[in-house]
Scaffold this motif. Structure first.
Motif, PDB file in Angstrom:
ATOM      1  N   LYS A  10       0.841  -1.182   0.000  1.00 38.88           N
ATOM      2  CA  LYS A  10       0.000   0.000   0.000  1.00 38.88           C
ATOM      3  C   LYS A  10       0.883   1.240   0.000  1.00 38.88           C
ATOM      4  O   LYS A  10       1.849   1.330   0.749  1.00 38.88           O
ATOM      5  CB  LYS A  10      -0.898  -0.018   1.234  1.00 38.88           C
ATOM      6  CG  LYS A  10      -2.007   1.000   1.220  1.00 38.88           C
ATOM      7  CD  LYS A  10      -2.978   0.816   2.373  1.00 38.88           C
ATOM      8  CE  LYS A  10      -3.756  -0.455   2.378  1.00 38.88           C
ATOM      9  NZ  LYS A  10      -4.650  -0.724   1.302  1.00 38.88           N
ATOM     10  N   LEU A  11       0.530   2.203  -0.870  1.00 42.64           N
ATOM     11  CA  LEU A  11       1.207   3.489  -0.925  1.00 42.64           C
ATOM     12  C   LEU A  11       0.183   4.568  -0.617  1.00 42.64           C
ATOM     13  O   LEU A  11      -0.840   4.676  -1.298  1.00 42.64           O
ATOM     14  CB  LEU A  11       1.833   3.718  -2.311  1.00 42.64           C
ATOM     15  CG  LEU A  11       2.497   5.071  -2.553  1.00 42.64           C
ATOM     16  CD1 LEU A  11       3.637   5.318  -1.572  1.00 42.64           C
ATOM     17  CD2 LEU A  11       2.992   5.160  -3.990  1.00 42.64           C
TER      18      LEU A  11
ATOM     19  N   ASP B 110      -3.092   0.600  -3.957  1.00 45.54           N
ATOM     20  CA  ASP B 110      -2.583  -0.761  -3.814  1.00 45.54           C
ATOM     21  C   ASP B 110      -1.694  -1.063  -5.012  1.00 45.54           C
ATOM     22  O   ASP B 110      -2.139  -0.968  -6.161  1.00 45.54           O
ATOM     23  CB  ASP B 110      -3.734  -1.768  -3.746  1.00 45.54           C
ATOM     24  CG  ASP B 110      -4.498  -1.672  -2.437  1.00 45.54           C
ATOM     25  OD1 ASP B 110      -3.855  -1.531  -1.383  1.00 45.54           O
ATOM     26  OD2 ASP B 110      -5.744  -1.724  -2.473  1.00 45.54           O
ATOM     27  N   LEU B 111      -0.453  -1.404  -4.735  1.00 51.03           N
ATOM     28  CA  LEU B 111       0.511  -1.729  -5.783  1.00 51.03           C
ATOM     29  C   LEU B 111       0.809  -3.223  -5.750  1.00 51.03           C
ATOM     30  O   LEU B 111       0.744  -3.843  -4.690  1.00 51.03           O
ATOM     31  CB  LEU B 111       1.788  -0.916  -5.579  1.00 51.03           C
ATOM     32  CG  LEU B 111       1.604   0.599  -5.682  1.00 51.03           C
ATOM     33  CD1 LEU B 111       2.856   1.329  -5.226  1.00 51.03           C
ATOM     34  CD2 LEU B 111       1.243   0.991  -7.111  1.00 51.03           C
TER      35      LEU B 111
ATOM     36  N   VAL C 177       9.481   7.045  -5.852  1.00 51.98           N
ATOM     37  CA  VAL C 177       9.279   6.753  -4.439  1.00 51.98           C
ATOM     38  C   VAL C 177       9.631   5.284  -4.247  1.00 51.98           C
ATOM     39  O   VAL C 177       9.133   4.422  -4.981  1.00 51.98           O
ATOM     40  CB  VAL C 177       7.802   7.002  -4.039  1.00 51.98           C
ATOM     41  CG1 VAL C 177       7.552   6.569  -2.610  1.00 51.98           C
ATOM     42  CG2 VAL C 177       7.433   8.454  -4.249  1.00 51.98           C
ATOM     43  N   ASN C 178      10.486   4.992  -3.277  1.00 54.71           N
ATOM     44  CA  ASN C 178      10.861   3.615  -3.007  1.00 54.71           C
ATOM     45  C   ASN C 178       9.841   3.007  -2.044  1.00 54.71           C
ATOM     46  O   ASN C 178       9.785   3.390  -0.880  1.00 54.71           O
ATOM     47  CB  ASN C 178      12.275   3.536  -2.436  1.00 54.71           C
ATOM     48  CG  ASN C 178      12.791   2.123  -2.399  1.00 54.71           C
ATOM     49  OD1 ASN C 178      12.341   1.275  -3.160  1.00 54.71           O
ATOM     50  ND2 ASN C 178      13.725   1.862  -1.525  1.00 54.71           N
ATOM     51  N   VAL C 179       9.042   2.096  -2.559  1.00 56.26           N
ATOM     52  CA  VAL C 179       8.032   1.410  -1.746  1.00 56.26           C
ATOM     53  C   VAL C 179       8.684   0.120  -1.257  1.00 56.26           C
ATOM     54  O   VAL C 179       8.727  -0.873  -1.963  1.00 56.26           O
ATOM     55  CB  VAL C 179       6.746   1.129  -2.565  1.00 56.26           C
ATOM     56  CG1 VAL C 179       5.706   0.443  -1.705  1.00 56.26           C
ATOM     57  CG2 VAL C 179       6.194   2.424  -3.154  1.00 56.26           C
TER      58      VAL C 179
ATOM     59  N   ASN D 232       3.389  -0.738   3.820  1.00 61.02           N
ATOM     60  CA  ASN D 232       2.567   0.451   3.972  1.00 61.02           C
ATOM     61  C   ASN D 232       3.478   1.679   3.998  1.00 61.02           C
ATOM     62  O   ASN D 232       4.006   2.047   5.031  1.00 61.02           O
ATOM     63  CB  ASN D 232       1.737   0.350   5.257  1.00 61.02           C
ATOM     64  CG  ASN D 232       0.587   1.321   5.287  1.00 61.02           C
ATOM     65  OD1 ASN D 232       0.429   2.151   4.401  1.00 61.02           O
ATOM     66  ND2 ASN D 232      -0.210   1.220   6.322  1.00 61.02           N
ATOM     67  N   THR D 233       3.679   2.292   2.826  1.00 68.42           N
ATOM     68  CA  THR D 233       4.579   3.430   2.672  1.00 68.42           C
ATOM     69  C   THR D 233       3.757   4.708   2.527  1.00 68.42           C
ATOM     70  O   THR D 233       2.725   4.707   1.865  1.00 68.42           O
ATOM     71  CB  THR D 233       5.463   3.241   1.418  1.00 68.42           C
ATOM     72  OG1 THR D 233       6.204   2.037   1.563  1.00 68.42           O
ATOM     73  CG2 THR D 233       6.419   4.404   1.219  1.00 68.42           C
TER      74      THR D 233
END
Length: 133
Positions: free
Chosen positions: A19-20, A67-68, A119-121, A125-126
């Motif tokens: 999740k981002l 959601d990725l 953005v580094n995910v 949960n980022t």
């Protein structure tokens, strides 16, 4: 048996998702919509959007929850579509004429690159905060 296999595959796929959360600030409340675009590949950046979401610009701060499919680097661009035409308004030189923001609050002096807005995910949960300018 087939039902169990499908259920297991579904659970495994869900377990890999991350999740981002993207908090957008400095929105001109009551004017148009806010468009979030996420790119998953360097070669597609600013050409082919991997995932796009839109929210009504009814507050000065909004949060997108995305959601990725997996952990990794994703470039993020955001703009406030003041005229609701679903496109970022730009001048002859490509300079944005509507409020924009990029991952890591990067402020480009020329056309931005994937790595500058990525953005580094790396967790399930980022959270990232982006200010429009």
């Amino acid at each position: 048996m087939l039902t169990i296999m499908v259920l297991c595959a579904s659970v495994l796929a869900k377990a890999q998702q991350v999740k981002l959360n993207i908090n957008i600030t400095k929105i001109e409340a009551g004017k148009g919509t806010v468009v979030l675009n996420i790119y998953d590949k360097k070669e597609d950046f600013l050409k082919t959007v991997f995932l796009s979401k839109t929210l009504k610009a009814d507050q000065s701060d909004l949060t997108f929850v995305v959601d990725l499919p997996k952990k990794g680097s994703y470039a993020v661009t955001v703009f406030q579509d003041l005229d609701n035409n679903k496109k970022l308004k730009q001048d002859w030189f490509g300079i944005p004429q509507e409020p924009v923001g990029y991952g890591n609050n990067f402020k480009p002096s020329a056309k931005p690159k994937f790595k500058e807005c990525a953005v580094n995910v790396d967790s399930d949960n980022t959270t990232q905060t982006i200010k429009l300018y």
